[in-house]
Design a protein around this motif. Structure first.
Motif, PDB file in Angstrom:
ATOM      1  N   ASN A 306       0.838  -1.189   0.000  1.00 38.80           N
ATOM      2  CA  ASN A 306       0.000   0.000   0.000  1.00 38.80           C
ATOM      3  C   ASN A 306       0.878   1.245   0.000  1.00 38.80           C
ATOM      4  OD1 ASN A 306      -2.866  -1.223   0.825  1.00 38.80           O
ATOM      5  ND2 ASN A 306      -1.294  -2.241   2.029  1.00 38.80           N
ATOM      6  N   LEU A 307       0.308   2.368  -0.434  1.00 44.42           N
ATOM      7  CA  LEU A 307       1.048   3.630  -0.511  1.00 44.42           C
ATOM      8  C   LEU A 307       1.004   4.339   0.838  1.00 44.42           C
ATOM      9  CD1 LEU A 307      -0.158   4.844  -4.032  1.00 44.42           C
ATOM     10  CD2 LEU A 307       1.981   3.689  -3.440  1.00 44.42           C
ATOM     11  N   VAL A 308       1.776   3.818   1.778  1.00 48.48           N
ATOM     12  CA  VAL A 308       1.796   4.342   3.142  1.00 48.48           C
ATOM     13  C   VAL A 308       2.930   5.346   3.285  1.00 48.48           C
ATOM     14  CG1 VAL A 308       2.080   3.720   5.572  1.00 48.48           C
ATOM     15  CG2 VAL A 308       0.813   2.206   4.037  1.00 48.48           C
ATOM     16  N   LYS A 309       2.699   6.390   4.088  1.00 49.80           N
ATOM     17  CA  LYS A 309       3.704   7.443   4.297  1.00 49.80           C
ATOM     18  C   LYS A 309       4.786   6.956   5.255  1.00 49.80           C
ATOM     19  CE  LYS A 309       0.784  11.491   3.423  1.00 49.80           C
ATOM     20  NZ  LYS A 309       0.318  12.780   4.000  1.00 49.80           N
ATOM     21  N   PHE A 310       5.557   6.011   4.817  1.00 42.67           N
ATOM     22  CA  PHE A 310       6.555   5.410   5.699  1.00 42.67           C
ATOM     23  C   PHE A 310       7.643   6.425   6.068  1.00 42.67           C
ATOM     24  CE2 PHE A 310      10.461   3.026   6.555  1.00 42.67           C
ATOM     25  CZ  PHE A 310      10.024   2.177   7.555  1.00 42.67           C
ATOM     26  N   GLY A 311       8.043   7.240   5.133  1.00 52.28           N
ATOM     27  CA  GLY A 311       9.083   8.236   5.413  1.00 52.28           C
ATOM     28  C   GLY A 311       8.642   9.227   6.470  1.00 52.28           C
ATOM     29  N   ASP A 312       7.390   9.688   6.386  1.00 54.39           N
ATOM     30  CA  ASP A 312       6.877  10.610   7.398  1.00 54.39           C
ATOM     31  C   ASP A 312       6.867   9.944   8.769  1.00 54.39           C
ATOM     32  OD1 ASP A 312       6.523  12.342   5.337  1.00 54.39           O
ATOM     33  OD2 ASP A 312       4.336  12.394   5.424  1.00 54.39           O
ATOM     34  N   ALA A 313       6.451   8.687   8.802  1.00 54.52           N
ATOM     35  CA  ALA A 313       6.405   7.965  10.073  1.00 54.52           C
ATOM     36  C   ALA A 313       7.803   7.843  10.679  1.00 54.52           C
ATOM     37  CB  ALA A 313       5.787   6.585   9.877  1.00 54.52           C
ATOM     38  N   MET A 314       8.776   7.527   9.830  1.00 56.20           N
ATOM     39  CA  MET A 314      10.144   7.370  10.329  1.00 56.20           C
ATOM     40  C   MET A 314      10.704   8.701  10.818  1.00 56.20           C
ATOM     41  SD  MET A 314      13.623   7.754   9.741  1.00 56.20           S
ATOM     42  CE  MET A 314      13.937   7.996   7.998  1.00 56.20           C
ATOM     43  N   ASN A 315      10.494   9.762  10.058  1.00 55.72           N
ATOM     44  CA  ASN A 315      11.044  11.063  10.433  1.00 55.72           C
ATOM     45  C   ASN A 315      10.404  11.625  11.696  1.00 55.72           C
ATOM     46  OD1 ASN A 315      12.935  11.255   8.328  1.00 55.72           O
ATOM     47  ND2 ASN A 315      11.360  11.956   6.898  1.00 55.72           N
ATOM     48  N   LYS A 316       9.164  11.214  11.989  1.00 56.40           N
ATOM     49  CA  LYS A 316       8.492  11.650  13.214  1.00 56.40           C
ATOM     50  C   LYS A 316       8.810  10.745  14.396  1.00 56.40           C
ATOM     51  CE  LYS A 316       4.220  13.070  13.178  1.00 56.40           C
ATOM     52  NZ  LYS A 316       2.748  13.133  12.959  1.00 56.40           N
ATOM     53  N   GLY A 317       9.506   9.664  14.161  1.00 54.46           N
ATOM     54  CA  GLY A 317       9.794   8.729  15.248  1.00 54.46           C
ATOM     55  C   GLY A 317       8.559   7.983  15.723  1.00 54.46           C
ATOM     56  N   VAL A 318       7.633   7.730  14.800  1.00 53.51           N
ATOM     57  CA  VAL A 318       6.374   7.071  15.160  1.00 53.51           C
ATOM     58  C   VAL A 318       6.592   5.565  15.286  1.00 53.51           C
ATOM     59  CG1 VAL A 318       4.027   6.533  14.356  1.00 53.51           C
ATOM     60  CG2 VAL A 318       4.967   8.850  14.077  1.00 53.51           C
TER      61      VAL A 318
END
Length: 379
Positions: A306-318
């Protein structure tokens, strides 16, 4: 026996099918007393899940009476009234030994991720489900549990998936005392997740949905604040506004892949068998959680990326916790909550419909008519 059968997208009917039989010494045959239609069944009904085959019987939420047992079954007897978890588990593999029953290694030859599920796509093993008069239950010593005499059978029915999954979603959210928790989706699982968040120590629970009757149920049943995302310009911005522009401590995705879909999704799933599910809610969760927060996901997603915002999640430390819910693992604690009067799972049931009218039941549920939140099927 009479059983619901799938005939293609938006087409289901009741047909005569051969009675299930004991195929292995560990099997049991259950006479179904109550079944339910789950929101994830709509992915099948709409033709959104790959390898959903004509003639298959849906239904992974059901309770019933044991009619027959295999020669190796030791924990059940004929006549026992049982609740059956939606997942099928062998009980002995590496994953089952660690409580990861939905990841059982021995019950689904078609995948290396999810184990077997009753009444779902053949990507989950192709087992017929409980929207029928009878159903075969493999590994009967592992999954089914005798319903306590004090437990309302319809409360037990909710434990077979919706309640167990919602509770698991709250567990995955790593809630600490006083946390603000946002739940995306006010369907069955979302309502139970919101209710369960209080048990985990939440200080504030906010439920997001687009249907006012479901949001009203979230306020009444789960005592949650609500956001109707059709009434705000930007739902993520609204989530930030509601949390001092930091974001929620935890966000629970109780939507999964959208069951309705759009034209492209219908083509890619039904025709090309490529649809993994639109991750709109999951991306809202990633955007709406605070930096260093937790996202919980336990909805129905297909086996395709799926087209998940993985980069945003990583950069936010989620931190993202996810899995299909091993609902039987939640049952001891849930039984304590129900017996103590903290929870009445059957309160979310809105419709009880005879099996013979299964087509109308799916239409009612799919089209969100008559305030339908949770329909129960009566064989």
């Amino acid at each position: 026996m009479r059983a619901m059968t799938y005939r293609g997208p938006y087409r289901v009917r009741v047909d005569d099918k051969p009675d299930p039989r004991i195929e292995h010494p560990n099997d049991a045959v259950i006479r179904v007393e109550r079944a339910a239609i789950c929101g994830s069944d709509l992915h099948l009904y709409h033709g959104m899940m790959p390898d959903t085959r004509v003639g298959h019987t849906f239904g992974h939420e059901f309770i019933g009476v044991v009619e027959e047992i295999g020669s190796s079954v030791e924990t059940l007897s004929v006549g026992d009234r049982v609740m059956v978890p939606f997942h099928i588990s062998c009980g002995t593999c590496w994953f089952c030994a660690r409580g990861l029953f939905t990841n059982c290694h021995n019950v689904n030859p078609n995948a290396t991720a999810v184990g077997g599920i009753f009444g779902y796509s053949h990507t989950t093993g192709g087992y017929d489900g409980g929207q029928a008069e009878r159903v075969r239950v493999p590994f009967a010593d592992v999954g089914p549990q005798v319903i306590p005499d004090w437990l309302d059978p319809e409360d037990a029915l909710m434990m077979t998936d919706a309640l167990g999954t919602g509770y698991f979603g709250a567990q995955l959210a790593s809630i600490r005392e006083g946390d603000t928790v946002v739940v995306l989706g006010a369907g069955r699982v979302g309502l139970f997740a919101a209710k369960s968040a209080w048990f985990m120590g939440a200080g504030r629970v906010i439920v997001v949905d687009q249907l006012e009757y479901r949001l009203q149920k979230a306020r009444e049943f789960a005592h949650a604040e609500t956001i109707n995302y059709t009434e705000v310009d930007d739902v993520v911005l609204e989530m930030k506004k509601q949390t001092d522009f930091l974001g929620a401590d935890s966000v629970i995705d109780a939507v999964g892949a959208e069951a309705d879909g759009n034209f492209l999704m219908h083509v890619s799933s039904a025709k090309l068998k490529m649809q993994g599910g639109s991750p709109v809610a999951l991306n809202w969760a990633i955007d709406g959680v605070r930096k260093g927060g937790t996202v919980s996901a336990m909805g129905a997603y297909g086996p395709i990326p799926n087209l998940v915002k993985f980069g945003d999640a990583m950069n936010k430390g989620v931190t993202i916790h996810m899995n299909q819910a091993p609902v039987k693992r939640q049952w001891p604690r849930l039984l304590e909550h129900i017996q103590a009067g903290h929870l009445k799972p059957s309160d979310i049931i809105t419709h009880r419909i005879p099996l013979e009218h299964i087509g109308e039941a799916y239409h009612l549920f799919s089209s969100k008519l008559d305030g339908c939140i949770k329909p129960v099927i009566v064989p």
